[in-house]
Design an enzyme around this catalytic site. Structure first.
Site, PDB file in Angstrom:
ATOM      1  N   HIS A  38     -23.812 -60.361  17.361  1.00 27.33           N
ATOM      2  CA  HIS A  38     -24.246 -60.487  15.965  1.00 27.33           C
ATOM      3  C   HIS A  38     -25.722 -60.124  15.777  1.00 27.33           C
ATOM      4  O   HIS A  38     -26.192 -59.991  14.643  1.00 27.33           O
ATOM      5  CB  HIS A  38     -23.989 -61.908  15.465  1.00 27.33           C
ATOM      6  CG  HIS A  38     -23.466 -61.947  14.063  1.00 27.33           C
ATOM      7  ND1 HIS A  38     -23.879 -61.077  13.091  1.00 27.33           N
ATOM      8  CD2 HIS A  38     -22.543 -62.748  13.469  1.00 27.33           C
ATOM      9  CE1 HIS A  38     -23.254 -61.336  11.956  1.00 27.33           C
ATOM     10  NE2 HIS A  38     -22.434 -62.348  12.155  1.00 27.33           N
ATOM     11  N   ARG A  39     -26.459 -59.940  16.857  1.00 25.80           N
ATOM     12  CA  ARG A  39     -27.833 -59.442  16.720  1.00 25.80           C
ATOM     13  C   ARG A  39     -27.835 -57.977  16.307  1.00 25.80           C
ATOM     14  O   ARG A  39     -28.759 -57.505  15.631  1.00 25.80           O
ATOM     15  CB  ARG A  39     -28.589 -59.588  18.052  1.00 25.80           C
ATOM     16  CG  ARG A  39     -28.793 -61.007  18.539  1.00 25.80           C
ATOM     17  CD  ARG A  39     -29.410 -61.009  19.924  1.00 25.80           C
ATOM     18  NE  ARG A  39     -28.568 -60.310  20.902  1.00 25.80           N
ATOM     19  CZ  ARG A  39     -28.911 -60.131  22.180  1.00 25.80           C
ATOM     20  NH1 ARG A  39     -30.067 -60.584  22.627  1.00 25.80           N
ATOM     21  NH2 ARG A  39     -28.096 -59.497  23.008  1.00 25.80           N
TER      22      ARG A  39
END
Length: 440
Positions: free
Chosen positions: A411-412
């Site tokens: 999700h980064r």
């Protein structure tokens, strides 16, 4: 002149390797680049070529030893060479000794003596082969008995030394029946395994169903990688069940076509092609998070990792530049790479450099799951089993082939909207293979 060969750095910063099998013995004449040994790293079984032509003067470690990079493995007597101080060498590729990383001696597994000393059960379970070997000085080097991993495990469980078992088949491979027959004929010998000395040892489990398995090799590397992945990358996942009837029919048509019979194209290859096409629209998933540089690196090529379950554990070799391959070439590359990995012959180069991965747990009958990211990669796609189900179709209900896609992502690097777009693009190709023409 006596010249020593040290265990080289076999790639990816691996610090040690286990000697699986020697192919030479003291006194043997060896040619340049002749295979002298097989060693197992945390990633693969690797053949070591000889960096010299000469006579083997000494072997410093036995099969089963875990040797640090830089430790002396073998010595050669090279005719005509002039004795001179050996220059210090930096760790390099196979064929050049690496500077020792520490003064620690390699881990050595206990061996049974020629006089028949007993062996600790924990040591027998830790041995990579079935036989408990005698010290090198007490016997001639031998070839490893030919058998399969399940048969070797059975021999360990029964306390049978495979060196003493004769293969009854014409192919010379020791089978389960050979081991059981030997154990039945020699019950006292099979039961003679006992602690090696009166020294204190960890208590052994008494239940017949308990088993202690050493954590090493691929299993150890996989566990370390999965823990590192879970605690360094914020995982998120999304799922989509898709009607793949058209892809199933498409694959059946290709298999019926004599021109593509040898390619053996399956739903896995179609999904892999769909992934390569979808990554063009969502390059965020073909990227890595470079913490040290403070940068996001988006790769220009797709090196597609293919998770393969092997007897040694899970490995993920990658098809290099998969996005540039046709469907036929991609299917052949996937099959070849998977076969190589299962045979334990994948190289460190095969097992590194992946940018996005696929895992096909559908072959085990599983509908869906949440795959864990390969460290350094932004996404991994899981393929569930293709099942015939009642499904909405053209305003009614019909039996259709459906499959659930599971996407895990970092999700980064990837937002939910980007992950959803990628998964939808993959599904569109599987739902209607003709849509691949839109991406091409």
């Amino acid at each position: 002149m006596i010249t020593e060969f040290r265990l080289p750095d076999l790639g990816e910063g691996l610090r040690e390797a286990e000697i699986v099998q020697w192919h030479v013995a003291p006194g043997d004449e060896v040619a340049l680049n002749q295979t002298i040994a097989e060693v197992e790293t945390a990633k693969a079984v690797v053949e070591l070529p000889s960096p010299f032509a000469g006579t083997v003067s000494a072997i410093h470690h036995a099969e089963g030893d875990v040797v640090p990079v830089g430790e002396v493995l073998i010595a050669f007597d090279i005719a005509g060479a002039v004795d001179a101080p050996e220059p210090k060498r930096e760790p390099n590729l196979v064929g050049y000794g690496a500077a020792p990383r520490s003064d620690a001696r390699p881990q050595r597994r206990a061996r049974a003596g020629a006089g028949g000393e007993a062996v600790d059960l924990a040591v027998r379970e830790a041995a990579p082969h079935d036989a408990i070997e005698t010290a090198p000085a007490e016997r001639e080097p031998r070839e490893r008995p030919r058998s399969t991993p399940p048969v070797r495990k059975l021999a360990r469980d029964l306390g049978v030394d495979l060196d003493l078992v004769a293969a009854q088949g014409v192919d010379g491979i020791i089978t389960r029946e050979d081991v059981e027959s030997y154990a039945a004929r020699n019950p006292a010998e099979s039961a003679a395994v006992a602690p090696a000395s009166a020294a204190p040892v960890a208590p052994m489990a008494t239940s017949p169903v308990d088993e202690r398995i050493p954590i090493r090799g691929v299993r150890k590397h996989t566990a370390d990688a999965m823990v590192r992945s879970a605690f360094t990358a914020p995982h998120a996942a999304t799922f989509l069940t898709v009607d793949v009837t058209a892809s199933v029919d498409f694959v059946a048509g290709l298999r019926a076509d004599r021109r593509y019979t040898d390619a053996r194209i399956g739903i896995m290859a179609v999904a892999a092609k769909a992934v390569c096409l979808a990554l063009r629209r969502t390059p965020e998933l073909n990227a890595t998070w470079d913490e040290a540089a403070g940068e996001i690196v988006r790769y220009g090529r797709v090196n597609l990792g293919i998770a393969a379950a092997t007897d040694r554990g899970l490995v993920v070799p990658s098809v290099k530049d998969a996005g540039a391959l046709s469907l036929v070439d991609l299917a052949q590359s996937i099959r070849t790479l998977a076969d190589t990995a299962r045979a334990g012959k994948a190289t460190p180069a095969d097992l590194s450099g992946g940018t996005f991965s696929i895992t096909n747990y559908g072959v085990f009958g599983v509908d869906a799951g949440t795959p864990i990211l390969v460290p350094g990669e932004a996404g991994i796609l899981g393929l569930g089993a293709v099942q015939r189900r009642p499904w909405e179709y053209e305003g009614g209900v019909a039996l259709r082939d459906v499959m659930t896609l599971s996407l895990s992502f970092d999700h980064r690097l990837v937002d939910g909207a980007e992950a959803a777009r990628f998964l939808t693009d993959v599904a569109d190709v599987l739902r209607e293979p003709g849509r691949a023409m839109v991406f091409a």
